[in-house]
Design a protein around this motif. Sequence first.
Motif, mmCIF file in Angstrom:
data_model
loop_
_atom_site.group_PDB
_atom_site.id
_atom_site.type_symbol
_atom_site.label_atom_id
_atom_site.label_comp_id
_atom_site.label_asym_id
_atom_site.label_seq_id
_atom_site.Cartn_x
_atom_site.Cartn_y
_atom_site.Cartn_z
ATOM 1 N N ALA A 18 0.837 -1.206 0.000
ATOM 2 C CA ALA A 18 0.000 0.000 0.000
ATOM 3 C C ALA A 18 0.869 1.251 0.000
ATOM 4 O O ALA A 18 0.583 2.220 -0.729
ATOM 5 C CB ALA A 18 -0.924 -0.006 1.216
ATOM 6 N N TYR A 19 1.937 1.245 0.786
ATOM 7 C CA TYR A 19 2.833 2.403 0.815
ATOM 8 C C TYR A 19 3.530 2.581 -0.530
ATOM 9 O O TYR A 19 3.621 3.697 -1.065
ATOM 10 C CB TYR A 19 3.872 2.252 1.925
ATOM 11 N N LEU A 20 4.013 1.477 -1.100
ATOM 12 C CA LEU A 20 4.685 1.547 -2.396
ATOM 13 C C LEU A 20 3.766 2.134 -3.463
ATOM 14 O O LEU A 20 4.143 3.076 -4.176
ATOM 15 C CB LEU A 20 5.149 0.149 -2.805
ATOM 16 N N LEU A 21 2.566 1.607 -3.584
ATOM 17 C CA LEU A 21 1.652 2.070 -4.628
ATOM 18 C C LEU A 21 1.214 3.511 -4.395
ATOM 19 O O LEU A 21 1.148 4.307 -5.335
ATOM 20 C CB LEU A 21 0.431 1.145 -4.696
ATOM 21 N N ALA A 22 0.925 3.842 -3.141
ATOM 22 C CA ALA A 22 0.450 5.199 -2.849
ATOM 23 C C ALA A 22 1.492 6.254 -3.171
ATOM 24 O O ALA A 22 1.159 7.359 -3.628
ATOM 25 C CB ALA A 22 0.034 5.296 -1.380
ATOM 26 N N THR A 23 2.747 5.923 -2.964
ATOM 27 C CA THR A 23 3.798 6.896 -3.257
ATOM 28 C C THR A 23 4.145 6.952 -4.742
ATOM 29 O O THR A 23 4.395 8.029 -5.294
ATOM 30 C CB THR A 23 5.072 6.569 -2.459
ATOM 31 N N GLN A 24 4.100 5.817 -5.409
ATOM 32 C CA GLN A 24 4.566 5.772 -6.796
ATOM 33 C C GLN A 24 3.512 6.205 -7.814
ATOM 34 O O GLN A 24 3.866 6.643 -8.914
ATOM 35 C CB GLN A 24 5.062 4.371 -7.128
ATOM 36 N N ILE A 25 2.244 6.086 -7.488
ATOM 37 C CA ILE A 25 1.229 6.516 -8.462
ATOM 38 C C ILE A 25 1.135 8.029 -8.557
ATOM 39 O O ILE A 25 0.430 8.558 -9.431
ATOM 40 C CB ILE A 25 -0.168 5.936 -8.135
ATOM 41 N N ALA A 37 4.231 9.742 -8.479
ATOM 42 C CA ALA A 37 5.640 10.067 -8.695
ATOM 43 C C ALA A 37 5.793 11.206 -9.699
ATOM 44 O O ALA A 37 4.981 11.367 -10.616
ATOM 45 C CB ALA A 37 6.394 8.834 -9.184
ATOM 46 N N ALA A 38 6.837 11.991 -9.522
ATOM 47 C CA ALA A 38 7.072 13.125 -10.421
ATOM 48 C C ALA A 38 7.409 12.662 -11.832
ATOM 49 O O ALA A 38 7.045 13.303 -12.821
ATOM 50 C CB ALA A 38 8.203 13.993 -9.863
ATOM 51 N N ASN A 39 8.102 11.552 -11.928
ATOM 52 C CA ASN A 39 8.457 10.994 -13.235
ATOM 53 C C ASN A 39 7.218 10.409 -13.905
ATOM 54 O O ASN A 39 6.560 9.519 -13.363
ATOM 55 C CB ASN A 39 9.533 9.917 -13.055
ATOM 56 N N PHE A 40 6.905 10.893 -15.101
ATOM 57 C CA PHE A 40 5.680 10.506 -15.795
ATOM 58 C C PHE A 40 5.626 9.008 -16.060
ATOM 59 O O PHE A 40 4.610 8.350 -15.808
ATOM 60 C CB PHE A 40 5.574 11.270 -17.111
ATOM 61 N N PHE A 41 6.721 8.442 -16.568
ATOM 62 C CA PHE A 41 6.734 7.022 -16.920
ATOM 63 C C PHE A 41 6.655 6.139 -15.675
ATOM 64 O O PHE A 41 5.988 5.099 -15.685
ATOM 65 C CB PHE A 41 7.982 6.697 -17.741
ATOM 66 N N LYS A 42 7.323 6.550 -14.607
ATOM 67 C CA LYS A 42 7.244 5.793 -13.349
ATOM 68 C C LYS A 42 5.815 5.817 -12.813
ATOM 69 O O LYS A 42 5.288 4.807 -12.361
ATOM 70 C CB LYS A 42 8.211 6.387 -12.325
ATOM 71 N N GLN A 43 5.197 6.974 -12.895
ATOM 72 C CA GLN A 43 3.820 7.113 -12.425
ATOM 73 C C GLN A 43 2.884 6.192 -13.203
ATOM 74 O O GLN A 43 2.061 5.476 -12.626
ATOM 75 C CB GLN A 43 3.373 8.567 -12.564
ATOM 76 N N LYS A 44 3.020 6.205 -14.532
ATOM 77 C CA LYS A 44 2.154 5.362 -15.365
ATOM 78 C C LYS A 44 2.408 3.882 -15.108
ATOM 79 O O LYS A 44 1.470 3.076 -15.067
ATOM 80 C CB LYS A 44 2.388 5.676 -16.851
ATOM 81 N N PHE A 45 3.672 3.519 -14.946
ATOM 82 C CA PHE A 45 4.008 2.121 -14.696
ATOM 83 C C PHE A 45 3.334 1.613 -13.430
ATOM 84 O O PHE A 45 2.713 0.535 -13.429
ATOM 85 C CB PHE A 45 5.529 1.959 -14.589
ATOM 86 N N TRP A 46 3.424 2.364 -12.337
ATOM 87 C CA TRP A 46 2.868 1.903 -11.068
ATOM 88 C C TRP A 46 1.350 1.971 -11.049
ATOM 89 O O TRP A 46 0.707 1.216 -10.325
ATOM 90 C CB TRP A 46 3.487 2.674 -9.911
ATOM 91 N N ARG A 47 0.787 2.859 -11.859
ATOM 92 C CA ARG A 47 -0.671 2.845 -11.980
ATOM 93 C C ARG A 47 -1.131 1.569 -12.696
ATOM 94 O O ARG A 47 -2.172 1.001 -12.360
ATOM 95 C CB ARG A 47 -1.160 4.082 -12.731
#
Length: 551
Positions: free
Chosen positions: A396-403, A405-415
Amino acid sequence: MNKARFRSDWLNRLKIAWQLPLANLKFFFVVLLVLGIFFRFVNLDHKIYWHDEAYTSLRVAGYTSREVGEQVFNGQVINVKDLEKYQRINPEKSLRDTIKSLEIDDAQHPPFYYILVRLWVRWFGNSITVTRSLSALFSALVFPCVYFLCLELFDSSLVGWVAIALISISPFHVLYAQEAREYSLWTLLILLASWALLKALRFHAEGRKAIHITGMWGTYASAIALGLYTFPFTGLVGVGHGIYVIVTERFRVTKSVIAYLFASLTAFLSFVPWLLVTLSTWTQTGATWTAVPIPFVTLLKVWGLHIERAFILTIGDFGFDEPLIYITLPFFLALTIYSIYFLCRHTPVRVWLFVLTLLATLSLFLLLPDLILGGQRSTAGRYLVPFYLGVQLSIAYLLATQIIAANFFKQKFWRIVMAIVITAGVISCGMSSQAVTSWNKVISYNNLEVARIINQAQVPLLISSSFGVNFGNTFALSYILDPKVKLQIVTGNTQPDYLNIPKIPSGFSDVFVLNPSDQFREKIEKEYDTKMNLLFNDSFLFLWKLTTPLR
């Protein structure tokens, strides 16, 4: 990374994200919460009522195994309906009889849950739906507890909502929410105790008034005490809390450490009366099956399934017969390992240590003896509720922080990752809601198939003994056997079943025998000049049939 930097980095970003760019997530999580509640209460009577649940009803009704053996398992031919008396509360037995039944036969299961179930069915009725609905209610109360725990631990409502989402559609939690056993209540009390502990420690750090601090420690002591009277492994959860308190207080004897020790001692002393009962009867009623050795490869597979079942439904008791597992298990295993690494890398000690002690203390206590001495203590997923909660908190902590994320591709990946996890859970819970059995039914997984074979006969007789799993499974089968089925059950606990070959009456079109020993089967074949064919078997159920009916 210190506490101030931690807050200014991840948590402030979470709060901003929750209010602005991801505002629509709130509606999404509310929908998942509603789905989770729906999955917990829908089709409560649809799955088979299995071996352990039959024991729940037996304890709630207040009967001991000896009473049942004398009155029912005596070799006399009885009706299926005759077993109903021992699965329902009636004027013959009181609440004291419920507690006495546990004291004599099953002290490893303390009485708190069974007392609540007895009161519940007395008020609302004795149906399977009513009996199981109390567990579903406890499971629904888990949601506010995990949310407030996340607020204390992560100082973030977003992490709390993600944790609610993961638990709401977790097949593991949904299955045990629909079972007449104590594990959803235990989950609730673990979370309540964890929240109270963190809040009490924060009150100490903030210098709150003594009455507030005392109130939180009182809540903690009460939750641990009730947890012990629900499931004794709560004591190991408390040990993990102690490790957390001592380490975060830097091994100093502070007010927080003293308060923890006093609260824990109070909870333990309240449990001593039942602990003495448990120890005095352990050799007769303890879970001796846990010490039976299994291959190391099997142990590894089961632990893989522990990870898998937190997120996706597995078919069958073992699960590795599914090709899909070889795709999903690496994904969920990698996600779990990375989430723990991410948690330890990006949070202060007070956060990651709490999660690690929650998921590891009890798990290692069960796993290490299996590895060193041999056994299968750690194979029972229901014993590992703290492990499941710790894994889900870290993810839950991992997903909540990464969705966010400032990095667009990282954000999309974790979503996308979150979408996969949520989708797997929703589909699994949807499938489970329509299923008639599930992996957690273990020794009763194929009871429906056994009942189907017997019910097809015109005038069937089922012979069995009360030895081992037969006792509970006979009661479990009684829920799905047709009224036309007759039962003939001999004792098998005090002496071998083959010493109690029953006098089989004539007039039955088919005579079935459930789980006989080899000697029992051979003796029946010799005495009645017949043969027995094996009609069905799995790892726990062996249904035989006499080839020639007795006339």
